[in-house]
Each structure stands twice: as C-alpha cells, then as structure tokens.
Motif scaffolding. Sequence first.
Motif, short mmCIF file in Angstrom:
data_model
loop_
_atom_site.label_atom_id
_atom_site.label_comp_id
_atom_site.label_asym_id
_atom_site.label_seq_id
_atom_site.Cartn_x
_atom_site.Cartn_y
_atom_site.Cartn_z
N SER A 103 -33.52 42.64 -21.28
CA SER A 103 -32.07 42.57 -21.48
C SER A 103 -31.70 43.07 -22.87
O SER A 103 -32.40 42.83 -23.86
CB SER A 103 -31.58 41.13 -21.29
OG SER A 103 -30.22 41.02 -21.62
N THR A 104 -30.58 43.76 -22.95
CA THR A 104 -30.10 44.27 -24.25
C THR A 104 -29.61 43.15 -25.14
O THR A 104 -29.51 43.32 -26.36
CB THR A 104 -28.98 45.28 -24.03
OG1 THR A 104 -27.94 44.68 -23.24
CG2 THR A 104 -29.51 46.52 -23.31
N ASN A 105 -29.30 41.98 -24.56
CA ASN A 105 -28.79 40.85 -25.34
C ASN A 105 -29.90 39.98 -25.91
O ASN A 105 -29.62 39.05 -26.67
CB ASN A 105 -27.87 39.98 -24.48
CG ASN A 105 -26.66 40.75 -23.98
OD1 ASN A 105 -26.13 41.60 -24.69
ND2 ASN A 105 -26.22 40.45 -22.76
N VAL A 107 -32.76 38.76 -28.26
CA VAL A 107 -33.12 38.98 -29.66
C VAL A 107 -34.64 38.79 -29.83
O VAL A 107 -35.28 38.07 -29.06
CB VAL A 107 -32.37 38.00 -30.59
CG1 VAL A 107 -30.88 38.27 -30.53
CG2 VAL A 107 -32.68 36.55 -30.23
N ARG A 206 -24.65 39.09 -12.28
CA ARG A 206 -26.06 39.25 -12.66
C ARG A 206 -27.02 38.87 -11.53
O ARG A 206 -28.03 39.54 -11.30
CB ARG A 206 -26.37 38.39 -13.89
CG ARG A 206 -25.60 38.78 -15.14
CD ARG A 206 -26.10 40.08 -15.72
NE ARG A 206 -25.44 40.43 -16.97
CZ ARG A 206 -25.72 41.51 -17.68
NH1 ARG A 206 -26.62 42.37 -17.23
NH2 ARG A 206 -25.06 41.75 -18.81
#
Length: 303
Positions: A103-105, A107, A206
């Motif tokens: 996922s791009t979110n 961290v 999602r």
Amino acid sequence: MAVNNSGRWIKRAFYSQHAAPYVFISPFVITFLLFQLYPIISSVIMSFQEIIPGETKFIGLKNYQDLNNEHFFKAIWNSLRYTFWSLVVLLPFPMLLAVFLNSTNMVAKNFFRSTLFMPALTSIIVGGAIFRLVFGTLETAPANVFLSLFGFESVKWTSSAGAGMFIMVALASWRWMGVNLIYFLSGLQSIPQELYEAAEMDGANRFTQFFRITLPLLKPVTVYVLTISIFGGFAMFTESFVFWNTQSPSDIGLTIVGYLYQQSFEFFNMGFGSAIGIAFLFIVLSINILQLLITGQFRKENE
C-alpha cells in the motif's frame, strides 16, 4: 596446422547457433542426471533390496509390506497435520501482510520487509535452539512465564502432541513467513494500478477491490506458494529434529522424512528407508496433482 584446425573447430562449435543451446543447458542436464535422476533410480532399486554391510540381496516387495506399521502411519498423520496447519498460517497471513506492505499509505515499508525476511536468512538450527529455550518444559521458560501472567498452567511443550505440533508450526511460520511474503509482493506489484483506479471510480471499496481484483490476479502466485508449501510441509525434518532428534515421546514429532532418516541412518536399514522415500514421493506427488486439478492449473486456458 592440426592444432590450428582443432582450435578453429572448437571456436566454430561454441559460436554455432545450433550448438549454443546445448552448451547452455548442459550444466542443468548434468546436474539433474547426477543429483536427481540417478538418486531416484537408485532409491527405487534399493527399495526392493535388503542392504546390510557387505551384502545386498533382492527381497521383492517385503520393504513395502513392512510399511504397514504404526510408526509409518503416525509419521504420515503428523506430516498431514503439520502441512495443514502450516498452510493455514503461511498462505493467508503473508498475503495480507503483502497487501499492507504494498500500500502507498504504509510507512517504513522497507524496514518491515527486511525484518520479516530476516528469519529466512537465519540457520534453522539456531532458530530451533532459541525456540527450545523459549518453549522449555520448566516453569521458568519464557513461554510458560507468559502463560502464567494470564493465569494458565505451565505446558510441557515437547511432551504432548498438540503442544509439540504448535511449536513446530510456530518455528516454520517464523522462518518462512517472509519468503512467502516476497512471493505475494512480487505478484501484487505485477497487477496494473489502473485496474484499482478504474474500480475506485466505479465506487468499489477496498474489500471489493481485494476480492474482485487482487485475489483473482494473485491466483498463479497463490497456487505456486501452495504447491511449494505442500512439499515443504511433507518434507519437514529439521523443525522436528531440533526439538526431539528422532526419538519423541509417543512419536509426537515423527514425520515421514524423520522416519526415513531414522531407519536409514540410525538403524542402517537402507532398503526400508528407500521404500519410505518412494512412498513419500507418491504421496506428495498425488496431493500436489490433486490440488493442481482442483485449482484448474491443468485446464487449457481459452484464448
């Protein structure tokens, strides 16, 4: 002159378009013949023999008839249970972790990827020694101390079938979680991002995207992970060996490969050990062919 002619012939042979493919595949063919095909053929022949120091004789199907014993069936049952529970852990959890890490979110993705993959680089003997300390039989073992915090009694982890299976699956999950995670990550990164963008524009959330896009397109990777996990589950030996060697109470840690090792290298019954190996080959081959049929991998895709 003869030397020059031979040199030109060798150079022409290596640069020939007809000879080049055979030159490039020859290392694999030689390795396959020496280290895979020859041992298999030898094992088949040995499975019909009684092999003792200084004497070898054919005894027909006696080694296969001797497989009808409680130790062999217990080894099959333990391997089946171990494979089932390892699949329960090592298929869905690495897939979900891969989705989060892709996922791009997310961290610190690289940190978590490295951390989860690091156990695969650790020796299984070292990992097993650590697990033996954590899941010790004493009340002061870390696992028993943790249980006592919640009011549970201490567990003799290596003395009961259920607890023994748990620590073997736990050790395998700790070691192979990161490997399967990498497989699923590679599959996720090959899915075009435009599919998710189009689905999001159509109002898919999602969960819908996961079940309608991610899971179907991850099928080839999932089948591959399933296939190697089935073989790895039945071929498991070290996870059991680090806890009990080959002598576990009531055979709670005996696996097919462990039984093969015990008969071949402790009791020096190589013929019977070969029969166990051939039986193991047919069991794993049959199960994998069955799951490939169920997952549709043998069906020809429509163009």
